[in-house]
Each structure stands twice: as structure tokens, then as C-alpha cells.
Design a protein around this motif. Structure first.
Motif, PDB file in Angstrom:
ATOM      1  N   ASN A   1      89.107 135.351  49.977  1.00 30.44           N
ATOM      2  CA  ASN A   1      90.262 135.361  49.069  1.00 30.44           C
ATOM      3  C   ASN A   1      89.861 135.709  47.646  1.00 30.44           C
ATOM      4  O   ASN A   1      90.580 136.431  46.942  1.00 30.44           O
ATOM      5  CB  ASN A   1      90.963 134.004  49.088  1.00 30.44           C
ATOM      6  CG  ASN A   1      91.884 133.841  50.274  1.00 30.44           C
ATOM      7  OD1 ASN A   1      92.412 134.813  50.798  1.00 30.44           O
ATOM      8  ND2 ASN A   1      92.070 132.597  50.714  1.00 30.44           N
TER       9      ASN A   1
ATOM     10  N   ASN B   1      91.322 138.954  45.809  1.00 23.56           N
ATOM     11  CA  ASN B   1      92.134 138.782  44.603  1.00 23.56           C
ATOM     12  C   ASN B   1      91.538 139.518  43.412  1.00 23.56           C
ATOM     13  O   ASN B   1      92.284 140.077  42.587  1.00 23.56           O
ATOM     14  CB  ASN B   1      92.281 137.298  44.279  1.00 23.56           C
ATOM     15  CG  ASN B   1      93.262 136.598  45.194  1.00 23.56           C
ATOM     16  OD1 ASN B   1      94.256 137.192  45.614  1.00 23.56           O
ATOM     17  ND2 ASN B   1      92.990 135.348  45.528  1.00 23.56           N
TER      18      ASN B   1
ATOM     19  N   GLY C   1      95.152 134.586  52.947  1.00 26.09           N
ATOM     20  CA  GLY C   1      95.511 133.373  52.234  1.00 26.09           C
ATOM     21  C   GLY C   1      96.279 132.383  53.107  1.00 26.09           C
ATOM     22  O   GLY C   1      96.018 131.171  53.060  1.00 26.09           O
TER      23      GLY C   1
ATOM     24  N   GLY D   1      95.339 131.335  47.532  1.00 24.21           N
ATOM     25  CA  GLY D   1      95.066 132.774  47.611  1.00 24.21           C
ATOM     26  C   GLY D   1      96.207 133.622  48.108  1.00 24.21           C
ATOM     27  O   GLY D   1      96.187 134.843  47.927  1.00 24.21           O
TER      28      GLY D   1
END
Length: 348
Positions: free
Chosen positions: A201, A205, A45, A59
């Protein structure tokens, strides 16, 4: 041969110590995995956020909360006294990180899918403007000519900018469906790299959402387990100590000093009651009683019934008061204390 194996497996599952260790090991490995994943999310990120100056990236926010929650979880697993509060704090931060990961995955996915068009970048239809000669970074603006279907228009760009005239609409310069310029890049290939990092990302996530949910569930089940059957064994029985007065008062009496030897003198017993021991009967002479004592008083002092006196054992000694002392009898000493006085517990 199979039923004993099944019975052994069932015994291991029902064993509280083995179940506690299995839960602890599973929670520890899952928490370490979440910490590693959150660190990767944070690194990717931050890398994607520093690629350009005008494309927002969210992110790395979940990486901060998830890594902090995983760290608290690892610390709480190794604690014994404050284990429950630490695990509760870890579950709270992990839950916040899960929610943040969910929304940041949506944001990064929308930016990568809707606002970045990589086709002109891959086809090399975008241009890169570094800076004018003699000007510092980010302090020089220039105007470039962009051609569209309806004609040509001027576009003002900044130093170190990748711009795409294919994506720029000369008729409506205030509204653009895609990013047509990317500032603060080294080349247009940095934008392609940013596009890939955004999708990375999103994947990380989403993985953090599921792994965070699993970790919070395992930590919540582990914090309610009691480690007493595993950590504290059954107390050992207290040692049986025999009371020895000689050892108890050894510190008060000198060890090298010996008590003086006393001769074995017969001492009559002291009677504190009205009862007197009968004396040895003596023959009365013909002339009359030898003593002037009153016979009535002697008759009143004697009890009504008296058991017959046992014959003295061989080798015993007769005391003046009528008591027999055997050779093995202890030496009697006169007592200087009254009937209600308590002697000291020891004497040197």
C-alpha cells in the motif's frame, strides 16, 4: 538528407491539429494508467483492511478518490461541449486523491514499521487460538499463560486470535510498543501477509502521488486547448443559385395548361403624359387645311428640338401612332393599370 527531416519534424510540432491530437492521446493514456493504479490501490487496501479486526488500514481511501477523478477525466476527454467543467472536476478529485495518498502512505508505513514486529511471527514464536469447542465465532474468551523474564502472567484472548507472549509485557499490561495480538485471523501467517500488504500500500500510494500530479498537470493543459482547428473544418462556399422566375412560380401555375394564343393585333401605346407623338406629315391641299385643328396648339405641344427619325428597317411595320415595329418585336397588349399601380408578379 537530415535537414528535410528536421524541417518536417518542426512542421509537425507547429501543426495545431497534430499537437491537439498528441496532447489528447497523452492525457488519455496517463488518465487510464491512473485509473488502473487507483483500482489496484483500492483492491490491495480493502484486502489488507479485512485481514484483521484490530489493525487499522487507510490505504484504500486514496483509491476511491483517484479512481473517481480518473473516471471523470476519461469522460471529459471524450466530451466536446462540457469538456472544461468535467476536466476541472476531474482535476479537483485527483488533487484530493494525491493529498490522501500522501498521508495514507505515511500512516500505513508507520504502522508497518513501528507497530508490527514480524520477527516472532517468522520465527514461529507466536500462538494461535481458534475457539473453544461448541462456541460460535467471536463469542468465546479464554485466559492463556504468558511467560516473561520476570515471571508468568495471564492473558485474555478471543477466538481466532494470533497472540505473541514475546511481545506482551506483564509488568505494564496497558502499554505496548507493538501489536501483541491480532484478532479475526485464520492463522498467524495472515499477519505476515498483512505486513506485506501494508508495504505494498505504501509503494502504491507513493506511485499514485506522482502519477496523480502528472495526470492533473496534463489534464490542466489539455482543458485549455481549442479543438476547433481539428473538429470543425472550414465552411464550404454557398452554392451559386441562379434565379429562374419560371421555376420559382412553377408551383402556382398548372404545368399541363397552356396559355391561349392571341392574334397579333396592333395596339397603340398609352401615353400618360401631355406629350403626344407627332403624326405623319401629310401634304396640305391647295384649297386649305384638311383638318380643323389649331396649328398653334400643335406647335406648342411639340418639343423644341427633336432628333431625326431613323429610317425604318426593312420588313418593319408602321403603327398609326408613328412607332415602328420590327418583325422580332414582342406583342404589345393594352395595360389596364394606372400609372401608380403595380401589376402582380405572375399571372396564370
Amino acid at each position: 538528407m537530415q535537414p528535410p527531416a528536421v524541417q518536417q519534424t518542426a512542421t509537425e510540432i507547429l501543426d495545431p491539429a497534430a499537437q491537439y491530437m498528441r496532447r489528447r492521446r497523452t492525457a488519455l493514456w496517463v488518465t487510464i494508467s491512473l485509473l488502473s493504479l487507483s483500482m489496484v490501490v483500492l483492491a490491495v487496501g480493502l484486502t489488507s483492511a479485512t485481514q484483521t479486526d484490530n489493525v487499522p488500514v487507510a490505504g484504500y481511501y486514496p483509491g476511491i478518490t483517484l479512481s473517481f477523478g480518473a473516471f471523470l477525466g476519461i469522460v471529459g476527454i471524450h466530451l466536446l461541449e462540457n469538456r472544461r467543467p468535467m476536466l476541472i472536476a476531474a482535476i479537483v478529485f485527483i488533487s484530493i486523491g494525491v493529498i490522501t495518498s500522501f498521508f495514507c502512505a505515511i500512516v500505513d508505513g508507520v504502522i508497518a514499521a513501528e507497530f508490527i514486529d514480524k520477527r516472532p511471527l517468522v520465527e514461529d514464536r507466536c500462538d494461535f487460538y481458534a475457539s473453544g469447542s461448541g462456541y460460535a465465532y467471536d463469542s468465546y474468551y479464554t485466559e492463556v499463560t504468558c511467560r516473561s523474564f520476570n515471571g508468568a502472567c495471564k492473558l485474555k484472548v478471543k477466538s481466532n486470535t494470533c497472540y505473541c507472549c514475546y511481545l506482551y509485557n506483564c509488568e505494564s499490561p496497558d502499554y505496548h510498543a507493538h501489536y501483541y495480538e491480532f484478532t479475526g485471523v485464520g492463522s498467524c501467517w495472515d499477519v505476515i501477509h498483512l505486513y506485506r500488504l501494508l508495504w505494498a500500500n505504501v509503494v502504491l500510494n507513493v506511485s499514485g502521488v506522482f502519477l496523480g500530479i502528472i495526470t492533473a498537470a496534463l489534464l490542466g493543459a489539455y482543458k485549455d486547448m481549442n479543438p476547433i482547428p481539428l473538429m470543425s473544418p472550414s465552411p464550404s462556399p454557398l452554392p451559386h443559385i441562379l434565379y429562374n422566375p419560371t421555376q420559382h412560380y412553377a408551383g402556382f401555375c398548372p404545368s399541363g395548361q397552356a396559355l391561349p394564343a392571341y392574334p397579333n393585333y396592333p395596339i397603340p401605346m398609352q401615353h400618360y403624359s401631355n406629350y403626344q407623338a407627332p403624326s405623319t406629315p401629310q401634304p396640305v391641299p391647295e384649297g386649305g387645311p384638311a383638318s380643323t385643328s389649331c396649328p398653334s396648339e400643335e406647335g406648342q405641344s411639340q418639343p423644341p428640338s427633336q432628333p431625326p427619325t431613323q429610317p425604318p428597317s426593312q420588313g418593319g411595320s408602321q403603327e398609326p401612332g408613328g412607332y415602328m415595329l420590327t418583325p422580332n418585336a414582342p406583342i404589345l397588349y393594352g395595360s389596364s393599370y394606372g400609372p401608380f399601380e403595380k401589376p402582380p408578379p405572375y399571372a396564370c
